[in-house]
Design an enzyme around this catalytic site. Sequence first.
Site, mmCIF file in Angstrom:
data_model
loop_
_atom_site.group_PDB
_atom_site.id
_atom_site.type_symbol
_atom_site.label_atom_id
_atom_site.label_comp_id
_atom_site.label_asym_id
_atom_site.label_seq_id
_atom_site.Cartn_x
_atom_site.Cartn_y
_atom_site.Cartn_z
ATOM 1 N N HIS A 1 0.856 -1.202 0.000
ATOM 2 C CA HIS A 1 0.000 0.000 0.000
ATOM 3 C C HIS A 1 0.886 1.244 0.000
ATOM 4 O O HIS A 1 2.011 1.221 0.512
ATOM 5 C CB HIS A 1 -0.972 0.006 1.184
ATOM 6 C CG HIS A 1 -0.329 0.193 2.525
ATOM 7 N ND1 HIS A 1 -0.116 1.438 3.089
ATOM 8 C CD2 HIS A 1 0.156 -0.700 3.421
ATOM 9 C CE1 HIS A 1 0.460 1.295 4.276
ATOM 10 N NE2 HIS A 1 0.642 0.007 4.499
ATOM 11 N N ASP B 1 -0.496 4.490 0.800
ATOM 12 C CA ASP B 1 -1.027 5.562 1.648
ATOM 13 C C ASP B 1 -0.290 5.541 2.980
ATOM 14 O O ASP B 1 0.349 4.539 3.336
ATOM 15 C CB ASP B 1 -2.532 5.410 1.852
ATOM 16 C CG ASP B 1 -2.912 4.084 2.491
ATOM 17 O OD1 ASP B 1 -2.348 3.051 2.084
ATOM 18 O OD2 ASP B 1 -3.768 4.063 3.408
ATOM 19 N N ASP C 1 6.599 2.043 6.027
ATOM 20 C CA ASP C 1 5.203 1.622 5.993
ATOM 21 C C ASP C 1 4.446 2.441 4.961
ATOM 22 O O ASP C 1 3.849 3.440 5.289
ATOM 23 C CB ASP C 1 4.587 1.798 7.395
ATOM 24 C CG ASP C 1 3.144 1.365 7.474
ATOM 25 O OD1 ASP C 1 2.715 0.599 6.603
ATOM 26 O OD2 ASP C 1 2.434 1.799 8.406
ATOM 27 N N GLU D 1 -5.116 1.575 2.743
ATOM 28 C CA GLU D 1 -4.895 0.570 3.795
ATOM 29 C C GLU D 1 -5.038 1.165 5.189
ATOM 30 O O GLU D 1 -5.663 0.576 6.078
ATOM 31 C CB GLU D 1 -3.513 -0.074 3.623
ATOM 32 C CG GLU D 1 -3.289 -1.291 4.513
ATOM 33 C CD GLU D 1 -2.681 -0.994 5.875
ATOM 34 O OE1 GLU D 1 -2.669 -1.893 6.729
ATOM 35 O OE2 GLU D 1 -2.221 0.150 6.115
ATOM 36 N N GLU D 2 -4.447 2.346 5.389
ATOM 37 C CA GLU D 2 -4.481 2.959 6.724
ATOM 38 C C GLU D 2 -5.901 3.342 7.135
ATOM 39 O O GLU D 2 -6.191 3.511 8.309
ATOM 40 C CB GLU D 2 -3.567 4.197 6.777
ATOM 41 C CG GLU D 2 -2.106 3.952 6.397
ATOM 42 C CD GLU D 2 -1.329 3.106 7.411
ATOM 43 O OE1 GLU D 2 -1.927 2.673 8.410
ATOM 44 O OE2 GLU D 2 -0.128 2.875 7.184
ATOM 45 N N ASP E 1 4.555 -5.823 4.948
ATOM 46 C CA ASP E 1 3.967 -4.634 5.582
ATOM 47 C C ASP E 1 4.040 -4.747 7.102
ATOM 48 O O ASP E 1 3.111 -4.382 7.803
ATOM 49 C CB ASP E 1 2.504 -4.482 5.119
ATOM 50 C CG ASP E 1 1.875 -3.168 5.592
ATOM 51 O OD1 ASP E 1 2.637 -2.224 5.884
ATOM 52 O OD2 ASP E 1 0.643 -3.091 5.673
ATOM 53 N N HIS F 1 4.056 4.588 11.791
ATOM 54 C CA HIS F 1 2.960 5.400 12.364
ATOM 55 C C HIS F 1 3.452 6.457 13.363
ATOM 56 O O HIS F 1 2.691 7.320 13.750
ATOM 57 C CB HIS F 1 1.890 4.545 13.081
ATOM 58 C CG HIS F 1 1.106 3.660 12.162
ATOM 59 N ND1 HIS F 1 -0.125 3.142 12.498
ATOM 60 C CD2 HIS F 1 1.365 3.201 10.916
ATOM 61 C CE1 HIS F 1 -0.578 2.405 11.504
ATOM 62 N NE2 HIS F 1 0.315 2.418 10.534
#
Length: 484
Positions: free
Chosen positions: A109, A111, A142, A176-177, A205, A455
């Site tokens: 992903h 995003d 990520d 995804e997030e 991931d 994150h």
Amino acid sequence: MFSPSSPPARLLEKVFQYIDLHQDEFVQTLKEWVAVESDSIQPVPRLRQELFRMMALAADKLRHLGASVDSVDGGSQQLPNGQTLPIPPIILAELGNDPKKPTVCFYGHLDVQPARREDGWLMDPYTLTEVDGKLYGRGATDNKGPVLAWINAVSAFRAMEEDLPVNIKFIIEGMEEAGSVALEELVRREKDRFFSSVDYVVISDNLWISRRKPALTYGTRGNSYFTVEVKCRDQDFHSGTFGGILNEPMADLIALLGSLVDSSGHILIPGIYDHVAPLTEEEKKMYEAIDLDLEEYRNSSQVKKFLFDTKEEILMHLWRYPSLSIHGIEGAFEEPGAKTVIPGRVIGKFSIRLVPHMNMSVVETQVKQHLEYIFSKRNSSNQMVVSMALGLHPWIANIKDNQYLAAKRAIKTVFGTEPDMIRDGSTIPIANLFQDVFQKSVMMLPLGAVDDGEHAQNEKINRWNYIEGSKLFAAFFLEMAKLH
């Protein structure tokens, strides 16, 4: 399967040399991708435009590799405030369709989580900055770095005009997030078309459990998220006027939440452990072999003491046993100051991390029966409602599958060591979705180190992980071809 001039060992050496020589170029591409503020969490048009730009960049990159690329329209998303936002396209791309080769599908992903410098970043989160071999930037680990590492591996074979050892398919999303909006529908719709020839699925991931030792992930916990509402009336009460003559909703709720788990982390709901898979000797040995410095882990977590004293017990309670966490109370007074209020209606929130072979509907029944029993003993005149707001299954893979063997050999080739065989205590629904829909082997092959800070502020990927990770994927292609 390979060009006659290059037997696999020599070919791999050439691929590794190519990746080493072009590493600055690979870092530069990562810099360009990190510069796109592809935040899927904040629902604003500007960021949606950035997401579309990110997906277009990736599609373009894949076309340059010679892949056939389909950017599938994601439709639109209705927000609670009535606003509608477009969902970025999901990329389906493929390279090669030789029936004699295995077909490996890579999921990633592009995003990211929100990031602002004023939140504590040492640099602009969208400007990839290298300090002491660490590449700092939102999305570096990520998941833009791992997606590019896979592309770098493919590009090395293409640049040397070598035949790819495997057929490759890509599924790359941009939401995804935010819960992978529109992904499941697409996966189920394309099951017998785009995905019909897929033999193996690789997800990259997540992270290692160490700073230097690679890992292979073969399981994740599921999650059942509950709310328990206790209500007397919709309005709050004054404690001077009503204190002492009511069953207070907050007191009921505290008693209910306090009945769920004891001080040693043991869940108190009757029957909850009945279906947990028994621990085998083989599994026990895998925990013993894992490289984890407990002292460092405790210090980096900023925790005085864990509930368990050994590495094995800690990892088992993170990965292979269920846990119950209490998350919060809605409707309670939580601001600074002294407000003498009795909340009229409160909602407690908690979740249970599920493991094989727990059954989600059985867990739901056990939770409801337990809370109803505790509540009945209080003889309260309030109303109680328990709901399961979310249910996600645990995922476990067969580590004897060909692709796990191929990945182990590739790790040994690139890093000179056996990988840590790990699980993840959190929930990654995509792994379960692919395994459920395709009925094929799904593997999680992480590239990032344990301290990458996905994150968090100052997220990074080490240059070493990014470049050696690109080599790892290349070696994996060759090992898959051999095993197939």
